[in-house]
Design an enzyme around this catalytic site. Structure first.
Site, PDB file in Angstrom:
ATOM      1  N   GLY A 137     -53.034 -31.383  -9.998  1.00 51.96           N
ATOM      2  CA  GLY A 137     -52.745 -32.341 -10.262  1.00 51.96           C
ATOM      3  C   GLY A 137     -52.825 -32.696 -12.093  1.00 51.96           C
ATOM      4  CB  CYS A 138     -53.805 -36.167 -12.680  1.00 51.74           C
ATOM      5  SG  CYS A 138     -52.474 -37.251 -11.483  1.00 51.74           S
ATOM      6  CB  ALA A 139     -57.853 -32.436 -12.798  1.00 54.80           C
TER       7      ALA A 139
END
Length: 352
Positions: A137-139
């Site tokens: 995801g965003c990580a």
């Protein structure tokens, strides 16, 4: 140490003001409280404009999962190829000089993966090493930089590229009035980014002006798996977004940042460049408060959020691109950080 040679961000051509997107999404809902809530959410996230994969009029409940995923493949391949080519050109490297390509996305499914699909058209070697990432995801932007660093530590003569391609708008659930979907429809934008790095033994390492990667750290927070991710079904990808996330980031992620910095004899106040994933204004407010930092510490993240929205894994590359253009002073310390499903945080310490 790993040296960043170049970083670039690219966007689809369809850019709209937040107010235009708000009104377009409101048309998919029946008049009433849900429409009013949608407008309040869109007003609250401090996004001024966003780029979209499609013209605004092509969004709506008529787009099923198969249709949107096919559009994802087409658009992501075009944007990813451009990001890769521009980044290589900035560094003065030919495509055939790349030894590793790591690609990340969480907004579409591709098998073969994106870097395999663009390899021939971009001129990559047939024996280029490939590492596709999905689910971070965003990580994944910060995680990808950490993984590049790990690879280059063992192969210091190599050149490696991270490619992030996120078309968040194609996951839109047009008629879903859940708070998670309304927030996602207000925050996320579309774009791609690429970062090129070399190991300490590469000929371009010494002459480059980009930052060195000093260290990286990953952290899972047990018992939080349910707070962030996708609910995937015949409808496509439906956002899972726990209301507790800002509190979790403010408490546990702030502690992790302090611990990571302390291991390198640093404190939050010593960081000159905060390359923080702009998960939303509440996330940034919680983090700055917990770390005892002024709002201005995350000004770059707030500017990125306002200008292009939350780009998922590509956001940290967009923010780093801005810092690189500003030309940080030699010796400046940077901290790249992202948050994603797991719930997890990813930290990368940089020094110019």
């Amino acid at each position: 140490m790993t040296r960043v040679l170049a970083v670039r961000s690219v966007f689809p051509p369809h850019r709209h003001r937040q107010s235009e997107i708000t009104e377009a999404l409101a048309r998919f809902l029946p008049p009433g409280p849900d429409t009013a809530l949608l407008r309040r959410v869109h007003d609250s996230v401090r996004v001024d404009s966003r780029h979209l994969a499609l013209p605004l009029e092509r969004y709506g409940p008529q787009n099923d999962f198969g249709t949107t995923n096919a559009l994802f493949l087409e658009t992501a391949l075009r944007l990813g190829t451009l990001a890769l080519e521009l980044t290589l050109a900035d560094a003065g490297l030919a495509p055939g000089e790349l030894d590793l390509v790591m690609s990340t996305t969480v907004t579409g499914l591709a098998t073969p993966s994106l870097e395999a699909r663009l390899a021939a058209r971009a001129g990559l070697r047939p024996d280029v090493r490939r590492v596709p990432l999905f689910g971070l995801g965003c990580a994944a932007g910060a995680a990808g930089v950490g993984h590049l660093h790990d690879h280059l530590a063992g192969r210091p003569g190599h050149a490696a590229l991270l490619l992030s391609t996120e078309l968040c708008s194609l996951t839109l659930q047009a008629t879903d009035t859940s708070m998670a979907n309304l927030v996602a429809g207000a925050l996320f934008g579309d774009g791609a980014g690429a970062l090129l790095a070399v190991g300490a033994g590469h000929p371009l390492h010494a002459s480059a002006a980009g930052p060195e990667v000093v260290a990286a750290r990953s952290r899972l927070y047990p018992g939080t798996e349910h707070l962030l991710g996708w609910d995937i079904g015949h409808w496509g990808m439906r956002m899972v977004l726990g209301r507790e996330l800002p509190d979790l980031v403010g408490l546990h992620v702030a502690e992790e940042i302090e611990s990571f910095l302390a291991a390198h004899d640093l404190k939050p106040a010593d960081v000159d460049a905060w390359i923080c994933h702009p998960g939303g204004p509440r996330i940034l407010d919680a983090l700055s408060g917990a770390l005892g930092l002024p709002e201005s510490a995350f000004a770059a993240s707030r500017r990125s959020l306002a200008a292009v929205g939350n780009l998922s894994s590509a956001s940290v590359l967009h923010i780093l691109d801005g810092f690189q253009n500003a030309g940080p002073a030699p010796g400046s310390v940077g901290l790249m950080l992202g948050f994603g499903p797991g719930f997890a945080s990813e930290l990368v310490l940089l020094r110019w």
